[in-house]
Design an enzyme around this catalytic site. Sequence first.
Site, PDB file in Angstrom:
ATOM      1  N   LYS A 149       0.852  -1.177   0.000  1.00 38.83           N
ATOM      2  CA  LYS A 149       0.000   0.000   0.000  1.00 38.83           C
ATOM      3  C   LYS A 149       0.896   1.238   0.000  1.00 38.83           C
ATOM      4  O   LYS A 149       2.027   1.130   0.439  1.00 38.83           O
ATOM      5  CB  LYS A 149      -0.937   0.008   1.205  1.00 38.83           C
ATOM      6  CG  LYS A 149      -0.224   0.233   2.536  1.00 38.83           C
ATOM      7  CD  LYS A 149      -1.011   1.083   3.487  1.00 38.83           C
ATOM      8  CE  LYS A 149      -0.753   2.541   3.392  1.00 38.83           C
ATOM      9  NZ  LYS A 149      -0.071   3.171   4.512  1.00 38.83           N
ATOM     10  N   LYS A 183      -1.350  -8.945  11.345  1.00 38.91           N
ATOM     11  CA  LYS A 183      -1.167  -8.833  12.800  1.00 38.91           C
ATOM     12  C   LYS A 183      -1.948  -9.955  13.490  1.00 38.91           C
ATOM     13  O   LYS A 183      -3.064 -10.265  13.093  1.00 38.91           O
ATOM     14  CB  LYS A 183      -1.662  -7.467  13.301  1.00 38.91           C
ATOM     15  CG  LYS A 183      -0.734  -6.319  12.883  1.00 38.91           C
ATOM     16  CD  LYS A 183      -1.216  -5.013  13.480  1.00 38.91           C
ATOM     17  CE  LYS A 183      -0.458  -3.825  12.897  1.00 38.91           C
ATOM     18  NZ  LYS A 183       0.820  -3.549  13.520  1.00 38.91           N
ATOM     19  N   GLU A 217      -1.371   6.749  17.241  1.00 37.22           N
ATOM     20  CA  GLU A 217       0.092   6.614  17.244  1.00 37.22           C
ATOM     21  C   GLU A 217       0.670   7.787  18.025  1.00 37.22           C
ATOM     22  O   GLU A 217       0.138   8.900  17.944  1.00 37.22           O
ATOM     23  CB  GLU A 217       0.621   6.657  15.810  1.00 37.22           C
ATOM     24  CG  GLU A 217       0.109   5.507  14.965  1.00 37.22           C
ATOM     25  CD  GLU A 217       0.634   5.583  13.540  1.00 37.22           C
ATOM     26  OE1 GLU A 217       1.352   4.676  13.147  1.00 37.22           O
ATOM     27  OE2 GLU A 217       0.337   6.568  12.849  1.00 37.22           O
ATOM     28  N   ASP A 236      -3.706   7.543   4.315  1.00 37.20           N
ATOM     29  CA  ASP A 236      -2.610   6.714   4.831  1.00 37.20           C
ATOM     30  C   ASP A 236      -3.112   5.583   5.738  1.00 37.20           C
ATOM     31  O   ASP A 236      -2.536   4.503   5.754  1.00 37.20           O
ATOM     32  CB  ASP A 236      -1.634   7.628   5.613  1.00 37.20           C
ATOM     33  CG  ASP A 236      -0.412   6.870   6.117  1.00 37.20           C
ATOM     34  OD1 ASP A 236       0.242   6.191   5.303  1.00 37.20           O
ATOM     35  OD2 ASP A 236      -0.108   6.943   7.331  1.00 37.20           O
ATOM     36  N   HIS A 241      -5.888   0.293   6.363  1.00 41.10           N
ATOM     37  CA  HIS A 241      -5.880  -0.445   7.631  1.00 41.10           C
ATOM     38  C   HIS A 241      -7.234  -0.391   8.356  1.00 41.10           C
ATOM     39  O   HIS A 241      -7.778  -1.413   8.774  1.00 41.10           O
ATOM     40  CB  HIS A 241      -4.805   0.098   8.576  1.00 41.10           C
ATOM     41  CG  HIS A 241      -3.435   0.159   7.961  1.00 41.10           C
ATOM     42  ND1 HIS A 241      -2.962  -0.800   7.113  1.00 41.10           N
ATOM     43  CD2 HIS A 241      -2.439   1.066   8.081  1.00 41.10           C
ATOM     44  CE1 HIS A 241      -1.726  -0.490   6.736  1.00 41.10           C
ATOM     45  NE2 HIS A 241      -1.388   0.644   7.308  1.00 41.10           N
ATOM     46  N   LYS A 339      -1.691  10.829  14.295  1.00 44.23           N
ATOM     47  CA  LYS A 339      -0.284  10.821  14.710  1.00 44.23           C
ATOM     48  C   LYS A 339      -0.171  11.692  15.956  1.00 44.23           C
ATOM     49  O   LYS A 339      -1.013  12.568  16.196  1.00 44.23           O
ATOM     50  CB  LYS A 339       0.601  11.441  13.615  1.00 44.23           C
ATOM     51  CG  LYS A 339       0.499  10.753  12.274  1.00 44.23           C
ATOM     52  CD  LYS A 339       1.487   9.625  12.171  1.00 44.23           C
ATOM     53  CE  LYS A 339       1.450   8.985  10.818  1.00 44.23           C
ATOM     54  NZ  LYS A 339       1.838   7.572  10.829  1.00 44.23           N
TER      55      LYS A 339
HETATM   56  C1  BG6 Z   1       1.622   2.460   7.681  1.00 44.88           C
HETATM   57  C2  BG6 Z   1       1.404   3.950   7.607  1.00 44.88           C
HETATM   58  O1  BG6 Z   1       0.904   1.804   6.674  1.00 44.88           O
HETATM   59  O2  BG6 Z   1       1.195   1.982   8.958  1.00 44.88           O
HETATM   60  C3  BG6 Z   1       2.152   4.648   8.716  1.00 44.88           C
HETATM   61  O3  BG6 Z   1       1.864   4.416   6.358  1.00 44.88           O
HETATM   62  C4  BG6 Z   1       1.764   4.063  10.058  1.00 44.88           C
HETATM   63  O4  BG6 Z   1       1.902   6.042   8.711  1.00 44.88           O
HETATM   64  C5  BG6 Z   1       1.898   2.552  10.041  1.00 44.88           C
HETATM   65  O5  BG6 Z   1       2.612   4.619  11.050  1.00 44.88           O
HETATM   66  C6  BG6 Z   1       1.331   1.951  11.306  1.00 44.88           C
HETATM   67  O6  BG6 Z   1       1.667   0.586  11.364  1.00 44.88           O
HETATM   68  P1  BG6 Z   1       1.832  -0.168  12.762  1.00 44.88           P
HETATM   69  O7  BG6 Z   1       2.050  -1.576  12.375  1.00 44.88           O
HETATM   70  O8  BG6 Z   1       3.011   0.466  13.433  1.00 44.88           O
HETATM   71  O9  BG6 Z   1       0.565   0.075  13.504  1.00 44.88           O
END
Ligand code: BG6
Length: 489
Positions: A149, A183, A217, A236, A241, A339
Amino acid sequence: MAEFIPVCSFDIVIFGGTGDLSRRKLLPALYHRWADGQIPPDAKIIGVSRSEMSDEAFKKFAYEACEEATPDKLDKVKWKKFEQHLSYVTMDATDTKADWPGLRQKLVTDADRPCIFYLAVTPKIYVPICEALGKAGLAEGNARIVLEKPIGTDLQSAREINAGVGAVFAEDRIYRIDHYLGKETVQNLMVLRFANSLFEPLWNRSAIDHIQITVAEHYGVGERAGYYDGSGALRDMVQNHILQLLCLIMMEPPNSIDGDAIRTEKIKVLQALRPITAENVNKDTVRAQYTSGNVEGEKVDGYLNELGRGSSTETFVAIKASVDNWRWARVPIYLRTGKRMKARHSEIVVRFRPTPHAMFGAQDAQSNRLVINVQPDEGVQLYLQIKEPGPGGLKIKSLPLNLSYQDNFTVRYPDAYERLLMDVVRGNLSLFMRREEVEAAWQWVDGLIAAWEEADTPMRTYTAGVEDGPIEAKMMMHQDDREWWDSGT
Ligand code: BG6
């Protein structure tokens, strides 16, 4: 101890072999699968990129990558064996006249052996690389292509990529990765729903009040600011996700765990997402950027300072979504991601309806909740109302039945990429997205972006590190008499 079933012999070519994804995720994932005995001795791992590099230099790069990604020191004797799998080719993979014969020489020519081409490069060059692979005669036999992606930046560009890649590889040879699907806790969503008879009778509008999905995050955009500013939280995180999580929670039970059975059900959910229009976008969505604040005791810059210029890209988004079908009519799904929020936590909360009659008075107003902690502290909690022990009247408290992964399993959780890479070798498509899924998700997201523009949706702010998003996201819930679930309360 978990047992790993070895996969068959394979070749994997990583385009973008010296890039960030290869360093942080792909090489460490392959190393771990090898160290657990899952990768056979004659598998080949070939890095490709434009940088001039010898095989030896690539092995050193891979060693540092794996060491960085592994908490313990790497065992040097083991590593010497692993690095025999590695080699490197310098080439511009978008150029049909590049050293394709050199690459071909490194591959085992056996039509049955899976040959995996992993595109860990910008999506803009997915199609040229596939065309070059086709021209070089490398897209034949048991060749497979893996796409990271984001697949495009909107519906139009996603369609172009899908058509261009699809002209070279058949759909069942295309593995579109969304690493959230690899996951552990996300895979567990299907098991939780479909291996327990308890939930199905309750899994609908009659028993469920609403659903929340949060992916928070605590880090900022850092070095990815260039990419991120052209994307934003909606493209993003939500387009892929979060919508994938939503699909797994809301889809109908598939007939089997076969890849197509699952994906067909997910597509139906995406197609049933109610479009968000200019009329309701300011009520049902919030977009925001973080301003400077404190994260874990350290002062951090706001998004615009990090970027060094103005920007209308959101680093946070909250959405009230609806899935228009029989099962989910009038059950809102609240989504949020950002974020630089208070902490890194991803969770899904299923809030059940209150009892029809409050026998114990206002104090039993809390209704049952199923909380699925995706990360960290992976686990599932089912909140029940219980009587607090002791004299002095009947006091009711909401407490969880707690199924913590950490307390129940001592195995190391493989990184999502470990599982997904082995699934590509096995030819198991269940955890990868089908073309229509990607396009249906973009269609919904494109509509939302158009609605933001038409309604001139304001950009809100929130303080980095101390808040779970802007106050307006809380107000969005309050207008429906609801609250975001805060595991700390
Ligand atoms: C990515 C995004 O696909 O997933 C990022 O581009 C994000 O911005 C990340 O930080 C999060 O992944 P995880 O596995 O750390 O939750």
